[in-house]
Design a protein around this motif. Structure first.
Motif, PDB file in Angstrom:
ATOM      1  N   VAL A 107      13.110  13.831  15.570  1.00  0.00           N
ATOM      2  CA  VAL A 107      11.941  14.478  16.180  1.00  0.00           C
ATOM      3  C   VAL A 107      10.684  14.089  15.404  1.00  0.00           C
ATOM      4  O   VAL A 107       9.636  13.807  15.990  1.00  0.00           O
ATOM      5  N   GLY A 108      10.792  14.021  14.084  1.00  0.00           N
ATOM      6  CA  GLY A 108       9.661  13.621  13.257  1.00  0.00           C
ATOM      7  C   GLY A 108       9.184  12.208  13.569  1.00  0.00           C
ATOM      8  O   GLY A 108       7.978  11.940  13.564  1.00  0.00           O
ATOM      9  N   ARG A 109      10.100  11.300  13.828  1.00  0.00           N
ATOM     10  CA  ARG A 109       9.707   9.928  14.190  1.00  0.00           C
ATOM     11  C   ARG A 109       8.891   9.915  15.481  1.00  0.00           C
ATOM     12  O   ARG A 109       7.860   9.236  15.571  1.00  0.00           O
ATOM     13  N   ALA A 110       9.357  10.653  16.479  1.00  0.00           N
ATOM     14  CA  ALA A 110       8.605  10.713  17.741  1.00  0.00           C
ATOM     15  C   ALA A 110       7.227  11.324  17.509  1.00  0.00           C
ATOM     16  O   ALA A 110       6.215  10.803  17.989  1.00  0.00           O
ATOM     17  N   HIS A 111       7.183  12.413  16.768  1.00  0.00           N
ATOM     18  CA  HIS A 111       5.909  13.074  16.452  1.00  0.00           C
ATOM     19  C   HIS A 111       4.976  12.097  15.734  1.00  0.00           C
ATOM     20  O   HIS A 111       3.785  12.013  16.043  1.00  0.00           O
ATOM     21  N   GLY A 112       5.521  11.339  14.795  1.00  0.00           N
ATOM     22  CA  GLY A 112       4.717  10.376  14.054  1.00  0.00           C
ATOM     23  C   GLY A 112       4.140   9.270  14.916  1.00  0.00           C
ATOM     24  O   GLY A 112       3.037   8.785  14.656  1.00  0.00           O
ATOM     25  N   ARG A 113       4.866   8.868  15.952  1.00  0.00           N
ATOM     26  CA  ARG A 113       4.335   7.832  16.856  1.00  0.00           C
ATOM     27  C   ARG A 113       3.079   8.321  17.565  1.00  0.00           C
ATOM     28  O   ARG A 113       2.171   7.550  17.846  1.00  0.00           O
ATOM     29  N   TRP A 114       3.015   9.594  17.881  1.00  0.00           N
ATOM     30  CA  TRP A 114       1.851  10.159  18.574  1.00  0.00           C
ATOM     31  C   TRP A 114       0.742  10.573  17.615  1.00  0.00           C
ATOM     32  O   TRP A 114      -0.433  10.484  17.948  1.00  0.00           O
ATOM     33  N   PHE A 115       1.117  11.060  16.430  1.00  0.00           N
ATOM     34  CA  PHE A 115       0.137  11.751  15.587  1.00  0.00           C
ATOM     35  C   PHE A 115       0.040  11.251  14.146  1.00  0.00           C
ATOM     36  O   PHE A 115      -0.517  11.947  13.296  1.00  0.00           O
ATOM     37  N   ALA A 116       0.545  10.071  13.836  1.00  0.00           N
ATOM     38  CA  ALA A 116       0.507   9.574  12.457  1.00  0.00           C
ATOM     39  C   ALA A 116      -0.916   9.526  11.901  1.00  0.00           C
ATOM     40  O   ALA A 116      -1.143   9.845  10.735  1.00  0.00           O
ATOM     41  N   ASP A 117      -1.871   9.129  12.724  1.00  0.00           N
ATOM     42  CA  ASP A 117      -3.255   9.051  12.268  1.00  0.00           C
ATOM     43  C   ASP A 117      -3.999  10.375  12.418  1.00  0.00           C
ATOM     44  O   ASP A 117      -4.961  10.630  11.707  1.00  0.00           O
ATOM     45  N   VAL A 118      -3.553  11.222  13.331  1.00  0.00           N
ATOM     46  CA  VAL A 118      -4.205  12.504  13.597  1.00  0.00           C
ATOM     47  C   VAL A 118      -3.808  13.538  12.546  1.00  0.00           C
ATOM     48  O   VAL A 118      -4.639  14.310  12.080  1.00  0.00           O
ATOM     49  N   ASP A 132      -7.393  14.929  19.504  1.00  0.00           N
ATOM     50  CA  ASP A 132      -7.947  16.283  19.402  1.00  0.00           C
ATOM     51  C   ASP A 132      -6.918  17.323  18.962  1.00  0.00           C
ATOM     52  O   ASP A 132      -7.262  18.482  18.726  1.00  0.00           O
ATOM     53  N   VAL A 133      -5.653  16.931  18.857  1.00  0.00           N
ATOM     54  CA  VAL A 133      -4.592  17.881  18.503  1.00  0.00           C
ATOM     55  C   VAL A 133      -4.758  18.313  17.046  1.00  0.00           C
ATOM     56  O   VAL A 133      -4.881  17.485  16.145  1.00  0.00           O
ATOM     57  N   VAL A 134      -4.773  19.633  16.841  1.00  0.00           N
ATOM     58  CA  VAL A 134      -4.933  20.191  15.496  1.00  0.00           C
ATOM     59  C   VAL A 134      -3.680  20.918  15.020  1.00  0.00           C
ATOM     60  O   VAL A 134      -3.548  21.216  13.844  1.00  0.00           O
ATOM     61  N   ARG A 135      -2.745  21.229  15.932  1.00  0.00           N
ATOM     62  CA  ARG A 135      -1.539  21.959  15.550  1.00  0.00           C
ATOM     63  C   ARG A 135      -0.414  21.662  16.506  1.00  0.00           C
ATOM     64  O   ARG A 135      -0.629  21.579  17.712  1.00  0.00           O
ATOM     65  N   THR A 136       0.783  21.492  15.946  1.00  0.00           N
ATOM     66  CA  THR A 136       1.992  21.391  16.762  1.00  0.00           C
ATOM     67  C   THR A 136       3.057  22.286  16.154  1.00  0.00           C
ATOM     68  O   THR A 136       3.059  22.549  14.952  1.00  0.00           O
ATOM     69  N   ARG A 137       3.962  22.734  17.017  1.00  0.00           N
ATOM     70  CA  ARG A 137       5.137  23.494  16.590  1.00  0.00           C
ATOM     71  C   ARG A 137       6.342  22.878  17.287  1.00  0.00           C
ATOM     72  O   ARG A 137       6.335  22.726  18.511  1.00  0.00           O
ATOM     73  N   MET A 138       7.350  22.538  16.497  1.00  0.00           N
ATOM     74  CA  MET A 138       8.548  21.892  17.024  1.00  0.00           C
ATOM     75  C   MET A 138       9.738  22.809  16.785  1.00  0.00           C
ATOM     76  O   MET A 138       9.993  23.214  15.647  1.00  0.00           O
ATOM     77  N   TYR A 139      10.430  23.125  17.856  1.00  0.00           N
ATOM     78  CA  TYR A 139      11.602  24.002  17.799  1.00  0.00           C
ATOM     79  C   TYR A 139      12.843  23.155  18.034  1.00  0.00           C
ATOM     80  O   TYR A 139      12.980  22.538  19.089  1.00  0.00           O
ATOM     81  N   LEU A 140      13.733  23.110  17.048  1.00  0.00           N
ATOM     82  CA  LEU A 140      14.943  22.305  17.124  1.00  0.00           C
ATOM     83  C   LEU A 140      16.157  23.218  17.184  1.00  0.00           C
ATOM     84  O   LEU A 140      16.160  24.283  16.579  1.00  0.00           O
ATOM     85  N   VAL A 141      17.194  22.774  17.864  1.00  0.00           N
ATOM     86  CA  VAL A 141      18.441  23.542  17.861  1.00  0.00           C
ATOM     87  C   VAL A 141      19.384  23.087  16.755  1.00  0.00           C
ATOM     88  O   VAL A 141      20.379  23.754  16.477  1.00  0.00           O
ATOM     89  N   ASP A 142      19.067  21.969  16.104  1.00  0.00           N
ATOM     90  CA  ASP A 142      19.918  21.449  15.033  1.00  0.00           C
ATOM     91  C   ASP A 142      19.030  20.793  13.980  1.00  0.00           C
ATOM     92  O   ASP A 142      18.280  19.855  14.288  1.00  0.00           O
ATOM     93  N   PRO A 157      -1.966  16.490  12.562  1.00  0.00           N
ATOM     94  CA  PRO A 157      -2.261  17.909  12.784  1.00  0.00           C
ATOM     95  C   PRO A 157      -1.414  18.789  11.872  1.00  0.00           C
ATOM     96  O   PRO A 157      -0.388  18.355  11.340  1.00  0.00           O
ATOM     97  N   ALA A 158      -1.832  20.025  11.706  1.00  0.00           N
ATOM     98  CA  ALA A 158      -0.981  21.008  11.043  1.00  0.00           C
ATOM     99  C   ALA A 158       0.255  21.153  11.916  1.00  0.00           C
ATOM    100  O   ALA A 158       0.148  21.240  13.141  1.00  0.00           O
ATOM    101  N   SER A 159       1.429  21.125  11.304  1.00  0.00           N
ATOM    102  CA  SER A 159       2.666  21.133  12.098  1.00  0.00           C
ATOM    103  C   SER A 159       3.717  22.016  11.464  1.00  0.00           C
ATOM    104  O   SER A 159       3.779  22.150  10.242  1.00  0.00           O
ATOM    105  N   THR A 160       4.540  22.566  12.326  1.00  0.00           N
ATOM    106  CA  THR A 160       5.670  23.380  11.894  1.00  0.00           C
ATOM    107  C   THR A 160       6.898  22.898  12.637  1.00  0.00           C
ATOM    108  O   THR A 160       6.836  22.614  13.829  1.00  0.00           O
ATOM    109  N   MET A 161       8.017  22.812  11.923  1.00  0.00           N
ATOM    110  CA  MET A 161       9.294  22.451  12.527  1.00  0.00           C
ATOM    111  C   MET A 161      10.292  23.522  12.103  1.00  0.00           C
ATOM    112  O   MET A 161      10.486  23.743  10.909  1.00  0.00           O
TER     113      MET A 161
END
Length: 127
Positions: free
Chosen positions: A88-99, A71-81, A101-105
């Motif tokens: 971070v993208g790999r982890a995000h992809g494990r959860w949402f590769a098929d979903v 059901d996730v339609v949007r994520t925002r990822m805040y990185l310090v580096d 969502p609109a995403s911002t990093m």
């Protein structure tokens, strides 16, 4: 509309005055989620392990409010580096590769604890 709230037990929720997640109608909004373990300690490891923890907390909150990762339609990822983007993208992809969502990093100047590499927020829309 009624509001349903979920708490993750973060010590910051009471002192700052926020909810881990809130559902209003078919919309679920998940607050910025840092890599915090159930005992309040920071998740050990690098950005990928920390992102994985953030996403697990996010999806658990969404599930508690009647949704799922799908059901996730949007994520925002805040990185310090910026060098952590692929991890971070790999982890995000494990959860949402098929979903997909609109995403911002984005890279930020810092997070609340110096050991945190990432913080993530999410929004879900239920069918």
């Amino acid at each position: 509309m009624t509001r349903e709230r979920v708490s993750s037990g973060s010590p910051y929720e009471t002192t700052i005055g926020f909810s881990r997640a809130i559902r209003v109608g078919n919309r679920i909004l998940v607050s910025g989620t840092a890599p915090v373990e159930d005992d309040g300690s920071s998740t050990p490891g690098g950005a990928e392990a920390q992102a994985e923890r953030c996403l697990a907390v996010i999806v658990r909150a969404i599930e508690q409010l009647g949704g799922s990762a799908e059901d996730v339609v949007r994520t925002r990822m805040y990185l310090v580096d910026a060098a952590d983007a692929d991890a971070v993208g790999r982890a995000h992809g494990r959860w949402f590769a098929d979903v997909r969502p609109a995403s911002t990093m984005v890279v930020v100047g810092g997070l609340l604890r110096p050991e945190w590499r990432v913080e993530i927020e999410a929004e879900a829309e239920l069918s």
